[in-house]
Write a protein that holds these residues in place. Sequence first.
Motif, PDB file in Angstrom:
ATOM      1  N   LEU A  21      38.908  15.667  13.586  1.00  0.00           N
ATOM      2  CA  LEU A  21      37.906  16.773  13.473  1.00  0.00           C
ATOM      3  C   LEU A  21      36.574  16.018  13.792  1.00  0.00           C
ATOM      4  N   ALA A  22      36.207  14.900  13.622  1.00  0.00           N
ATOM      5  CA  ALA A  22      34.907  14.472  14.205  1.00  0.00           C
ATOM      6  C   ALA A  22      34.883  14.349  15.624  1.00  0.00           C
ATOM      7  N   ASP A  23      36.084  14.093  16.048  1.00  0.00           N
ATOM      8  CA  ASP A  23      36.252  13.624  17.788  1.00  0.00           C
ATOM      9  C   ASP A  23      36.090  14.901  18.282  1.00  0.00           C
ATOM     10  N   TYR A  27      31.351   2.659   4.949  1.00  0.00           N
ATOM     11  CA  TYR A  27      32.011   2.997   6.355  1.00  0.00           C
ATOM     12  C   TYR A  27      31.891   4.497   6.096  1.00  0.00           C
ATOM     13  N   SER A  28      31.416   5.150   7.396  1.00  0.00           N
ATOM     14  CA  SER A  28      31.525   6.669   7.449  1.00  0.00           C
ATOM     15  C   SER A  28      32.765   7.123   8.571  1.00  0.00           C
ATOM     16  N   ILE A  29      32.670   8.387   8.408  1.00  0.00           N
ATOM     17  CA  ILE A  29      33.925   9.022   9.219  1.00  0.00           C
ATOM     18  C   ILE A  29      33.435   8.637  10.828  1.00  0.00           C
ATOM     19  N   SER A  30      32.179   8.631  11.062  1.00  0.00           N
ATOM     20  CA  SER A  30      31.689   8.263  12.370  1.00  0.00           C
ATOM     21  C   SER A  30      31.955   6.775  12.877  1.00  0.00           C
ATOM     22  N   ASN A  31      31.862   5.861  11.750  1.00  0.00           N
ATOM     23  CA  ASN A  31      32.238   4.652  12.080  1.00  0.00           C
ATOM     24  C   ASN A  31      34.021   4.189  12.344  1.00  0.00           C
ATOM     25  N   LEU A  32      34.423   5.172  11.637  1.00  0.00           N
ATOM     26  CA  LEU A  32      36.094   5.328  12.099  1.00  0.00           C
ATOM     27  C   LEU A  32      36.282   5.694  13.236  1.00  0.00           C
ATOM     28  N   ALA A  38      34.488   5.892  16.139  1.00  0.00           N
ATOM     29  CA  ALA A  38      34.078   4.700  16.788  1.00  0.00           C
ATOM     30  C   ALA A  38      35.217   3.626  16.893  1.00  0.00           C
ATOM     31  N   GLU A  39      35.715   2.967  15.726  1.00  0.00           N
ATOM     32  CA  GLU A  39      36.524   2.101  16.029  1.00  0.00           C
ATOM     33  C   GLU A  39      37.927   2.510  16.492  1.00  0.00           C
ATOM     34  N   THR A  40      38.170   3.796  16.079  1.00  0.00           N
ATOM     35  CA  THR A  40      39.548   4.314  16.694  1.00  0.00           C
ATOM     36  C   THR A  40      39.506   4.179  18.106  1.00  0.00           C
ATOM     37  N   ILE A  41      38.513   4.766  18.534  1.00  0.00           N
ATOM     38  CA  ILE A  41      38.398   4.964  20.086  1.00  0.00           C
ATOM     39  C   ILE A  41      38.309   3.596  20.726  1.00  0.00           C
TER      40      ILE A  41
END
Length: 149
Positions: A17-19, A131-136, A138-141
Amino acid sequence: MAVASRFTVALHALAFLADRKANNDEYVTSDQIAFSVGTSPVFIRRILGSLRKANLVNVKHGGTDTGWKLSKNPDTITLLNVYNAIIQKPLFEQHHSTPSSQCVIGKGIQPALKQMYDESETAMKQQLDQYSISNLLAETITHYNLLES
């Protein structure tokens, strides 16, 4: 499904969802999220329902813009927020039956474990709060790009 797995699925859904939020502000269907996670839309809706109760996502029914989206900026949603929304039990549980009070181990094991379990869970929660969803996302990408190269 294991508790930890439900947490992982919730994090996957929120990163998805964040993406989508970063690329547009449209609602995303549970079918789209389920495809990414590799599970059923019904299971995704259950997870998202828990996240909705915690005010982490919004849902819109009917019309052309049906689906889910983040209710907050992904920078402000911590992994601890998600954990608290999804996990309803302590991380570690005690015996399901009462140990023998006639035994040294049986009598002392539960208080000993409670202290260790409480300290361990507190440490884990402190880490998740970093950690935030934004951090997650960014790491995922980053990992996706490394795997693609």
